[in-house]
Design a protein around this motif. Structure first.
Motif, mmCIF file in Angstrom:
data_model
loop_
_atom_site.group_PDB
_atom_site.id
_atom_site.type_symbol
_atom_site.label_atom_id
_atom_site.label_comp_id
_atom_site.label_asym_id
_atom_site.label_seq_id
_atom_site.Cartn_x
_atom_site.Cartn_y
_atom_site.Cartn_z
ATOM 1 N N LEU A 67 0.826 -1.206 0.000
ATOM 2 C CA LEU A 67 0.000 0.000 0.000
ATOM 3 C C LEU A 67 0.861 1.257 0.000
ATOM 4 N N ARG A 68 1.951 1.221 0.752
ATOM 5 C CA ARG A 68 2.823 2.401 0.793
ATOM 6 C C ARG A 68 3.405 2.686 -0.585
ATOM 7 N N THR A 69 3.812 1.614 -1.287
ATOM 8 C CA THR A 69 4.360 1.785 -2.632
ATOM 9 C C THR A 69 3.283 2.194 -3.630
ATOM 10 N N GLU A 70 2.146 1.513 -3.574
ATOM 11 C CA GLU A 70 1.067 1.750 -4.531
ATOM 12 C C GLU A 70 0.549 3.178 -4.470
ATOM 13 N N HIS A 71 0.393 3.701 -3.252
ATOM 14 C CA HIS A 71 -0.238 5.017 -3.091
ATOM 15 C C HIS A 71 0.739 6.105 -2.672
ATOM 16 N N GLY A 72 2.026 5.794 -2.603
ATOM 17 C CA GLY A 72 3.004 6.803 -2.223
ATOM 18 C C GLY A 72 2.758 7.381 -0.846
ATOM 19 N N LEU A 73 2.389 6.531 0.108
ATOM 20 C CA LEU A 73 2.066 7.000 1.459
ATOM 21 C C LEU A 73 3.315 7.511 2.158
ATOM 22 N N ALA A 74 3.152 8.558 2.935
ATOM 23 C CA ALA A 74 4.281 9.134 3.665
ATOM 24 C C ALA A 74 4.789 8.193 4.749
ATOM 25 N N GLU A 75 3.891 7.422 5.347
ATOM 26 C CA GLU A 75 4.264 6.499 6.410
ATOM 27 C C GLU A 75 3.756 5.101 6.085
ATOM 28 N N ARG A 76 4.472 4.107 6.592
ATOM 29 C CA ARG A 76 4.013 2.728 6.442
ATOM 30 C C ARG A 76 2.754 2.528 7.281
ATOM 31 N N PRO A 77 1.704 1.939 6.703
ATOM 32 C CA PRO A 77 0.476 1.735 7.477
ATOM 33 C C PRO A 77 0.721 0.903 8.728
ATOM 34 N N ALA A 78 -0.024 1.223 9.780
ATOM 35 C CA ALA A 78 0.012 0.404 10.983
ATOM 36 C C ALA A 78 -0.567 -0.972 10.674
ATOM 37 N N VAL A 79 -0.053 -1.996 11.326
ATOM 38 C CA VAL A 79 -0.503 -3.358 11.084
ATOM 39 C C VAL A 79 -1.308 -3.856 12.280
ATOM 40 N N VAL A 80 -2.554 -4.244 12.018
ATOM 41 C CA VAL A 80 -3.428 -4.843 13.025
ATOM 42 C C VAL A 80 -3.868 -6.197 12.472
ATOM 43 N N LEU A 81 -3.308 -7.250 13.016
ATOM 44 C CA LEU A 81 -3.562 -8.594 12.518
ATOM 45 C C LEU A 81 -4.983 -9.046 12.830
ATOM 46 N N ASN A 82 -5.490 -9.969 12.025
ATOM 47 C CA ASN A 82 -6.823 -10.546 12.273
ATOM 48 C C ASN A 82 -6.709 -11.689 13.276
ATOM 49 N N ALA A 83 -6.269 -11.369 14.474
ATOM 50 C CA ALA A 83 -6.001 -12.393 15.484
ATOM 51 C C ALA A 83 -7.196 -12.546 16.422
ATOM 52 N N PRO A 84 -7.359 -13.736 17.009
ATOM 53 C CA PRO A 84 -8.470 -13.934 17.958
ATOM 54 C C PRO A 84 -8.182 -13.301 19.308
ATOM 55 N N ALA A 85 -9.241 -13.043 20.046
ATOM 56 C CA ALA A 85 -9.117 -12.449 21.376
ATOM 57 C C ALA A 85 -8.839 -13.541 22.403
ATOM 58 N N VAL A 86 -7.845 -13.306 23.264
ATOM 59 C CA VAL A 86 -7.477 -14.298 24.272
ATOM 60 C C VAL A 86 -8.656 -14.623 25.172
ATOM 61 N N TRP A 88 -5.801 -10.635 19.708
ATOM 62 C CA TRP A 88 -6.459 -9.369 19.422
ATOM 63 C C TRP A 88 -6.108 -8.323 20.473
ATOM 64 N N GLU A 89 -5.874 -8.732 21.713
ATOM 65 C CA GLU A 89 -5.520 -7.763 22.755
ATOM 66 C C GLU A 89 -4.266 -6.991 22.364
ATOM 67 N N ALA A 90 -3.285 -7.671 21.776
ATOM 68 C CA ALA A 90 -2.077 -6.986 21.315
ATOM 69 C C ALA A 90 -2.399 -6.048 20.149
ATOM 70 N N GLN A 91 -3.280 -6.471 19.271
ATOM 71 C CA GLN A 91 -3.654 -5.634 18.128
ATOM 72 C C GLN A 91 -4.471 -4.424 18.564
ATOM 73 N N ALA A 92 -5.304 -4.612 19.595
ATOM 74 C CA ALA A 92 -6.149 -3.514 20.071
ATOM 75 C C ALA A 92 -5.305 -2.372 20.607
ATOM 76 N N ARG A 93 -4.143 -2.683 21.171
ATOM 77 C CA ARG A 93 -3.259 -1.602 21.654
ATOM 78 C C ARG A 93 -2.750 -0.769 20.489
ATOM 79 N N VAL A 94 -2.461 -1.429 19.364
ATOM 80 C CA VAL A 94 -2.045 -0.684 18.167
ATOM 81 C C VAL A 94 -3.183 0.205 17.680
ATOM 82 N N LEU A 95 -4.392 -0.352 17.652
ATOM 83 C CA LEU A 95 -5.556 0.424 17.215
ATOM 84 C C LEU A 95 -5.748 1.657 18.080
ATOM 85 N N ASP A 96 -5.635 1.500 19.383
ATOM 86 C CA ASP A 96 -5.821 2.632 20.288
ATOM 87 C C ASP A 96 -4.737 3.691 20.076
#
Length: 522
Positions: free
Chosen positions: A275-294, A483-491
């Protein structure tokens, strides 16, 4: 939060809404109502609203015209075909009752058989209705052929697509994919009424809805922060229809509105780089995995998961391979059926979104031809919070997806679900997933669509499953796939977009009031 589906079945969106609300954000999740009336419920402390969305612009102009040259006798596409079909059925139903009445009258009069002018008139009318039924049926079939015959992938459509792309650039989507306006006209007024500080736009359709709402708010002197959550690499998507306009139109729509996003988020590191290459984004997008909640993983005596082995009628020691997710040809499920004659005693469970689909029926038919139908089990989805416990009853988790651009760059939802179920994996050699499995040692990799290599991989795993399960004991491996680890990134992303937001009090706990069957995503 905006999503272009009915929320039910989209576990990523549900978890994002719930965790953001748990972090103190005031969350309203807007989705699309599957029927004509709006619906509301809650996911944790987040409010879900489904808005009705008429789709008149999704139909092309040729769908309203008659195919005079190709099928001149076809009914016009106005609805008259269904009306005429039903009218003929009603006529023949009336004739059947009149025939019965004349038969009863003749019997009661002692004549035995009906006759005379009324009977002759009835017989003539029955013959006329039969001829009419054939004529109506013929014109109906002509209409069906006219509709099927007009695709959007012919030379004219490719020329049409090229013309508008050259003339209007990224704005060509307005001609190529006008149905995108149906989303705007349904969601836009609701977003404006809510007057949000932040819009979390899930995937490519909602990006435009969010961007236009941001522009309207700016005209009124109010700032909206826009987060684009890209679930897939759109140029790598297989078009859903025989339609030369669909992919170029949606790609152009995405490109037009990406510059309006204040931040981008996505589902994998590989997709973030693309996505960064395709759209010339200034920053690399944050990654939030599709992980299950503990919190959904431990056994819950009050909410026990179904037993997958019991549903398959299997004992504890019979080898069971499971696939969980969408059933489609590009998911490569056929290799699992083809391999069964070479895997004596092994069973396959397909836990799929549409157990009665034509594709799944085809798999079952093929199993019958191979003499292994009794070892193929088709099962429906279970509620998303039970998925990991449910899958844990199998011995091997299989991901046989074929080589498509989006398959190469992501660790998909089922990968994490299998992992938390501590299943040894057998995965195809799509790039990111194969690299991960080889690095962790949690399974075997086979060449996509290669039955013999699939048999080799399964045989290796079944010979020593504990060797592969031991990979999950690696410190921090599963903890990072929650998902708990991913939720911290989202926040963190939300907080970065709204640095001046007041402190967020933790909302009171809400018992989730959700539909009874909130299902696992693909």
């Amino acid at each position: 939060m905006l999503v272009d589906n009915g929320v039910i079945g989209d576990s990523r969106v549900q978890k994002a809404a719930r965790s953001a609300a748990d972090a103190g954000w005031d969350v309203v999740l807007l989705g699309r109502a599957p029927v004509g009336s709006p619906q509301t419920w809650r996911v944790g402390a987040a409010e879900v609203r489904l808005v009705p969305m008429p789709e008149p612009l999704s139909r092309r102009r040729h769908e309203f015209r008659r195919a005079w040259l190709r099928h001149p006798l076809a009914y016009p596409p106005s609805g008259i075909a269904a009306h005429r079909t039903q009218a003929v059925k009603a006529w023949r139903a009336d004739l059947a009752v009149r025939r019965a009445a004349l038969t009863v009258a003749a019997r009661e009069s002692g004549a035995g058989r009906p006759g005379g002018l009324p009977w002759a008139a009835l017989r003539a009318e029955e013959k006329l209705s039969g001829l009419t039924r054939k004529w109506v049926g013929f014109r109906n079939r002509q209409l069906t052929r006219a509709r099927k015959g007009r695709k959007l992938d012919g030379p004219w459509d490719r020329a049409y697509t090229l013309f508008w792309r050259r003339l209007r650039g990224d704005g060509a989507w307005r001609r190529l994919e006008p149905g995108l306006w149906d989303y705007e006209l349904a969601y836009g007024p609701v977003v404006d009424e809510l007057a949000p500080d932040l819009i979390h736009a899930n995937d490519f359709r909602m990006l435009g809805v969010g961007a236009r709402a941001k522009v309207r708010a700016a005209a009124k002197g109010r700032r909206i922060a826009l987060l684009w959550d890209a679930h897939e690499y759109l140029p790598g998507v297989q078009p859903w229809r025989d339609n030369a306009r669909w992919l170029p139109g949606n790609v152009a729509h995405e490109r037009e509105y990406v510059p309006y996003a204040d931040a981008t988020m996505t589902v994998s590191g590989g997709l973030a780089d693309l996505l960064r290459t395709e759209h010339g984004l200034a920053e690399r997008p944050a990654v939030v995995l599709n992980a299950p909640a503990v919190g959904e993983l431990p056994p819950d005596p009050a909410d026990p998961a179904p037993d997958i082995r019991a549903r398959c009628g299997l004992g504890p020691d019979e080898p069971l391979l499971v696939y969980s997710g969408v059933a489609a040809a590009k998911r490569g499920l056929g290799v699992m059926v083809e391999a069964l004659p070479r895997l004596p005693g092994a069973h396959v469970a397909f836990v799929v979104n549409k157990p009665d689909s034509a594709y799944v029926r085809g798999l079952v038919t093929r199993a019958g031809e191979l003499g292994v139908a009794d070892r193929v089990h088709v099962l429906p989805y279970v509620p998303h919070h039970q998925v990991v416990r449910y899958l844990g009853g199998a011995q091997v988790g299989v991901i046989p997806i074929q080589h498509w651009p989006n398959h190469e760059i992501a660790l998909i939802t089922k990968f994490f679900e299998y992992s938390h179920a501590r299943l040894p994996l057998v995965v195809s050699d799509v790039r990111t997933m194969a690299e991960t499995v080889r690095e962790t040692g949690q399974g075997e990799v086979f060449r996509a669509e290669d039955v013999a290599d699939f048999v080799r991989a399964v045989t290796a795993v079944l010979a020593d499953p504990q060797r592969y399960r031991a990979a999950y004991d690696r410190p921090g491996l599963l903890a990072g796939w929650t998902w708990e680890a991913q939720a911290r990134v989202l926040d963190e992303v939300y907080s970065g977009l709204l640095p001046d937001a007041p402190p967020r009090p933790t909302p009171p706990a809400h018992a989730p009031v959700e539909p009874a069957q909130v299902e696992v995503s693909a």
